[in-house]
Each structure stands twice: as C-alpha cells, then as structure tokens.
Design a protein around this motif. Structure first.
Motif, PDB file in Angstrom:
ATOM      1  N   ILE A 111       1.588   2.823 -22.728  1.00  0.00           N
ATOM      2  CA  ILE A 111       1.682   3.761 -21.775  1.00  0.00           C
ATOM      3  C   ILE A 111       2.193   3.715 -20.353  1.00  0.00           C
ATOM      4  N   LEU A 112       1.825   2.309 -19.893  1.00  0.00           N
ATOM      5  CA  LEU A 112       2.405   2.175 -18.661  1.00  0.00           C
ATOM      6  C   LEU A 112       4.168   2.005 -18.765  1.00  0.00           C
ATOM      7  N   LYS A 113       4.512   1.448 -19.836  1.00  0.00           N
ATOM      8  CA  LYS A 113       5.931   1.234 -20.007  1.00  0.00           C
ATOM      9  C   LYS A 113       6.641   2.554 -20.005  1.00  0.00           C
ATOM     10  N   GLU A 114       5.898   3.639 -20.503  1.00  0.00           N
ATOM     11  CA  GLU A 114       6.466   5.006 -20.555  1.00  0.00           C
ATOM     12  C   GLU A 114       6.721   5.712 -19.091  1.00  0.00           C
ATOM     13  N   ALA A 115       5.846   5.164 -18.361  1.00  0.00           N
ATOM     14  CA  ALA A 115       5.804   5.932 -16.980  1.00  0.00           C
ATOM     15  C   ALA A 115       6.812   5.523 -16.073  1.00  0.00           C
ATOM     16  N   ASP A 116       7.234   6.359 -15.096  1.00  0.00           N
ATOM     17  CA  ASP A 116       7.943   6.120 -14.150  1.00  0.00           C
ATOM     18  C   ASP A 116       7.149   5.626 -12.829  1.00  0.00           C
ATOM     19  N   ILE A 117       6.124   6.425 -12.631  1.00  0.00           N
ATOM     20  CA  ILE A 117       5.385   6.094 -11.072  1.00  0.00           C
ATOM     21  C   ILE A 117       3.968   6.443 -11.557  1.00  0.00           C
ATOM     22  N   VAL A 118       3.372   5.052 -10.971  1.00  0.00           N
ATOM     23  CA  VAL A 118       1.855   5.117 -10.993  1.00  0.00           C
ATOM     24  C   VAL A 118       1.162   5.407  -9.710  1.00  0.00           C
ATOM     25  N   VAL A 119       0.244   6.361  -9.964  1.00  0.00           N
ATOM     26  CA  VAL A 119      -0.440   7.012  -8.773  1.00  0.00           C
ATOM     27  C   VAL A 119      -1.982   6.701  -8.897  1.00  0.00           C
ATOM     28  N   THR A 120      -2.624   6.297  -8.201  1.00  0.00           N
ATOM     29  CA  THR A 120      -4.124   6.071  -8.538  1.00  0.00           C
ATOM     30  C   THR A 120      -4.860   5.446  -7.515  1.00  0.00           C
ATOM     31  N   ASN A 121      -6.319   5.186  -7.890  1.00  0.00           N
ATOM     32  CA  ASN A 121      -6.983   4.429  -6.889  1.00  0.00           C
ATOM     33  C   ASN A 121      -7.756   3.447  -7.879  1.00  0.00           C
ATOM     34  N   PRO A 122      -7.107   2.261  -8.140  1.00  0.00           N
ATOM     35  CA  PRO A 122      -7.594   1.108  -8.895  1.00  0.00           C
ATOM     36  C   PRO A 122      -8.782   0.295  -8.444  1.00  0.00           C
ATOM     37  N   PRO A 123      -9.387  -0.283  -9.417  1.00  0.00           N
ATOM     38  CA  PRO A 123     -10.582  -0.907  -9.158  1.00  0.00           C
ATOM     39  C   PRO A 123     -10.044  -2.117  -8.002  1.00  0.00           C
ATOM     40  N   PHE A 124     -10.900  -2.040  -6.810  1.00  0.00           N
ATOM     41  CA  PHE A 124     -10.686  -2.922  -5.799  1.00  0.00           C
ATOM     42  C   PHE A 124     -10.863  -4.251  -6.250  1.00  0.00           C
ATOM     43  N   SER A 125     -11.796  -4.746  -7.113  1.00  0.00           N
ATOM     44  CA  SER A 125     -12.052  -6.229  -7.390  1.00  0.00           C
ATOM     45  C   SER A 125     -10.932  -6.619  -8.271  1.00  0.00           C
ATOM     46  N   LEU A 126      -9.929  -5.867  -8.845  1.00  0.00           N
ATOM     47  CA  LEU A 126      -9.113  -5.897  -9.843  1.00  0.00           C
ATOM     48  C   LEU A 126      -7.733  -5.801  -9.170  1.00  0.00           C
ATOM     49  N   PHE A 127      -7.704  -5.779  -7.940  1.00  0.00           N
ATOM     50  CA  PHE A 127      -6.323  -5.452  -7.249  1.00  0.00           C
ATOM     51  C   PHE A 127      -5.239  -6.271  -7.392  1.00  0.00           C
ATOM     52  N   ARG A 128      -5.400  -7.634  -7.575  1.00  0.00           N
ATOM     53  CA  ARG A 128      -4.466  -8.555  -7.699  1.00  0.00           C
ATOM     54  C   ARG A 128      -3.890  -8.273  -9.034  1.00  0.00           C
ATOM     55  N   GLU A 129      -4.741  -8.361 -10.012  1.00  0.00           N
ATOM     56  CA  GLU A 129      -4.165  -8.449 -11.355  1.00  0.00           C
ATOM     57  C   GLU A 129      -3.561  -6.773 -11.197  1.00  0.00           C
ATOM     58  N   TYR A 130      -3.949  -5.731 -10.891  1.00  0.00           N
ATOM     59  CA  TYR A 130      -3.268  -4.462 -10.910  1.00  0.00           C
ATOM     60  C   TYR A 130      -2.038  -4.481 -10.178  1.00  0.00           C
ATOM     61  N   ILE A 131      -1.883  -4.970  -9.169  1.00  0.00           N
ATOM     62  CA  ILE A 131      -0.530  -4.872  -8.663  1.00  0.00           C
ATOM     63  C   ILE A 131       0.414  -5.984  -9.341  1.00  0.00           C
ATOM     64  N   ALA A 132       0.017  -6.990  -9.819  1.00  0.00           N
ATOM     65  CA  ALA A 132       0.904  -7.899 -10.503  1.00  0.00           C
ATOM     66  C   ALA A 132       1.391  -7.321 -11.889  1.00  0.00           C
ATOM     67  N   GLN A 133       0.727  -6.429 -12.356  1.00  0.00           N
ATOM     68  CA  GLN A 133       0.936  -5.812 -13.498  1.00  0.00           C
ATOM     69  C   GLN A 133       2.130  -4.660 -13.184  1.00  0.00           C
ATOM     70  N   LEU A 134       1.813  -4.031 -12.258  1.00  0.00           N
ATOM     71  CA  LEU A 134       2.880  -3.078 -11.837  1.00  0.00           C
ATOM     72  C   LEU A 134       4.312  -3.828 -11.242  1.00  0.00           C
ATOM     73  N   ILE A 135       4.241  -4.840 -10.572  1.00  0.00           N
ATOM     74  CA  ILE A 135       5.578  -5.700 -10.553  1.00  0.00           C
ATOM     75  C   ILE A 135       6.150  -6.158 -11.859  1.00  0.00           C
ATOM     76  N   GLN A 136       5.401  -6.710 -12.407  1.00  0.00           N
ATOM     77  CA  GLN A 136       5.941  -7.317 -13.943  1.00  0.00           C
ATOM     78  C   GLN A 136       6.542  -6.198 -14.469  1.00  0.00           C
ATOM     79  N   TYR A 137       6.148  -5.175 -14.759  1.00  0.00           N
ATOM     80  CA  TYR A 137       6.817  -3.904 -15.484  1.00  0.00           C
ATOM     81  C   TYR A 137       7.538  -3.102 -14.467  1.00  0.00           C
TER      82      TYR A 137
END
Length: 342
Positions: A111-137
C-alpha cells in the motif's frame, strides 16, 4: 523470556497510543496544501474511528483535490482494515487486512508503494524503523515524533544533509491517550477523555516549504567560568538555548532542542556528540573505565558517546555542535558606509 517479551511489547504498544488533536493537525498541514493536490495520501498508523488525520483529509478531500485517501492501523488482537476514499466517491470502502496492520508488514508496504505522501503520528518507539522505511521507498511525508529522535544515529545525518527537516510549528502538544495510560501527567477533560501534555514534540517532514527564518536572540556574554570546555570535544558547553553567548564565535555544544530553533543563516551545525567519527564533531579522546559522578566505574562506551565535562559539572546527554556564522555585509551596505565616511 517469550512471556516477558510479549508483556514488554504490549506495554510499548499501549504507550505509543497518542491521538493527535485536530487543531494541531490543521495548524501544521495548512503549510502543505498545494502539495496534496492530485496525490494519494496514506495514513498508515490510523484507525478512522479515532484518527483525526483521517478526519482532516476526509473532511477536506475535495478542497485539497486529493486523488485517494488510504488508512490502515495496527491491532495485534483483532481484525484490521484498509480504508480507501477515492475521488468521485462519497464514502470509503472498508476491506479486511490479512495481517495485523503493522506498517512493516508486506501488505502495508505494498500500500505504501502506491502512496505519494504519508501523514500520521507513528509509534515513537519505532520511529527509527518508520523513517528508514519512508526513506527507502522515497516517500514524501509529514509525521510527528519526539524531538529527542534528532539524536538518533540514523536520523541526525538525514537532518544534517537536509533530506528531512523539523517544522517550525513545534510546541507542547496535547494528545488523547487510553484511559489506562500510565506514563507522564494526564488530565480528564470535559469530554470524558484522558489527555497528556508532551513536550519536545516535533513535526518531521521532507515536503518543501518556504520557511521564514528568524535569528535566535542572544543576550548573554561569554566567560570561561560560565561556559566550561568539554574534556573530550573541542567546544564549550551551553546548558540552555537562552544562555548561548552573543560574543563567542567558536564551537559550542547546546541541547538537542536547539534544532527546533535552528537558523542556517545564523548557525552552522557541525555534528552531534554520538562519539562517531562520521561527523565533523569528532571526540578528541576516548575513556577507559571512567568513574562517574555516582562513584560507579563502567566501560567507557556510554561516556564516550556523550560530551563530557569533568566534575563537578556534568553535560547533558545529547548536544549539537555548531559554529556561529559571521554575516556578510552586502556591497551596497559597504558603499553606503564608505560614502558616509567621506
């Protein structure tokens, strides 16, 4: 061990449940309206029954001229759904997910691959992984995180290289939290819901926006007694932003909260005191079994990743190192000064 891990994971998930207020979302996202036009927005940590991110985009779907709005959310103990609102439709479709809705799951990544922009309040404890995924894609995004994340080894280089930046619209924010939330100070408001006030909250984004930088007002004067030098960095220590001296042009270490006030026309960030040689701000020495203020003697790894002051003063854990940039006087001003003297 497995039982304890499950308990810790459950506690972590519960303490990651911060529901952002609609007013805070509106205040920030108004800066990016032109970037949403014709785009697919993905809120991948948002249950539409609770999420004000979903509410904001759904209520403003036509005004923002969105192409599509998608939301998924995590639920380890129940069925999760994919919500989709498309251009030309009045109501969203609701489709069960195969997994638990974790943003790292294969179906959510598709689903992420289909998106243009991601907007949310992600889990703070997983913030590293979350940002890394956005940068990767290679996704554009505007997300909420702890300002302390600036100190993460894998986040700071992105900020320093201007791949992501901190919004200027940062403040202490209210978040609605679960009734059994057990961290920090919470209050029950008139609506019967429990809210927590959190400081050091920031919006992280890579959406282009024209920012009007203002100088940080400096009123303090430098003295060696007030600003001791680090033992392991070639810099002086500044405990508070309000204490940055106006008459010192060398390298200084300031609290990580400086990043929210950072003006590139006034300062230059050199690095962060993580003990890594990958940054310009490299430590000048390494400690072996240092004795701490508590009297304990441990391996030097923890001390070597901080800017260290010798007793009796101890530095904060994270410090940004920067050098004030001297302003250049334009040719017009120089000519004016010359003519005046004549």
């Amino acid at each position: 061990m497995v039982k304890n891990k499950n308990l810790n994971d459950s506690k972590r998930r519960k303490n990651d449940e911060f529901y952002t207020l609609l007013s805070d979302i509106e205040a920030e996202l108004q800066n990016y309206k032109k970037h949403f036009r014709g785009k697919t927005i993905y809120c991948n940590c948002d249950n539409p029954e609770f999420s004000n991110f979903w509410k904001y985009f759904k209520d403003n779907f036509e005004d923002l001229e969105l192409k599509k709005l998608i939301a998924t959310y995590f639920d380890s103990g129940g069925t999760t759904y994919k919500y989709v609102l498309s251009s030309g439709s009045k109501e969203p479709t609701k489709t069960p997910l195969f997994g638990d809705g974790d943003f790292r799951s294969p179906e959510c990544i598709e689903i992420l691959k289909e998106a243009d922009i991601v907007v949310t309040n992600p889990p703070f404890s997983l913030f590293r992984e979350y940002i890394a995924q956005l940068i990767q894609y290679e996704k554009k995004f505007s997300v909420i995180g702890s300002l302390n994340a600036v100190g993460y080894r894998d986040i700071f280089p992105l900020i320093k290289s201007h791949q992501i930046w901190i919004s200027s619209n940062n403040q202490h924010q209210f978040f609605r939290v679960p009734d059994d939330y057990d961290i920090g100070v919470t209050k029950v408001h008139a609506d019967g819901c429990r809210y927590a006030t959190l400081g050091n909250i920031a919006w992280y984004t890579n959406l282009p926006i024209e920012r009007k930088f203002t100088d940080l007002v400096l009123t303090e004067s430098y003295s060696p007694d007030k600003y001791p030098r680090y033992d392991n960095y070639n810099a002086i220590n500044v405990n508070k932003l309000s204490e940055i001296p106006c008459d010192y042009d060398g390298i200084m270490g300031v609290p990580v909260t400086f990043i929210a006030k950072y003006n590139p026309n006034q300062f230059k960030i050199l690095g962060i005191t993580t003990g890594s040689d990958a940054f310009e701000a490299a430590p000048t020495k390494k400690y072996i079994n240092p004795v701490r203020v508590t009297g304990t003697c441990k391996g030097g790894s923890s001390t070597n990743t901080s800017a260290t002051l010798l007793l009796p003063r101890i530095a904060s854990r994270w410090h940004l190192l920067y050098r004030r940039q001297r302003r250049r006087i334009s040719e017009g001003n120089l000519q004016k000064n010359f003519d005046t003297k004549k």
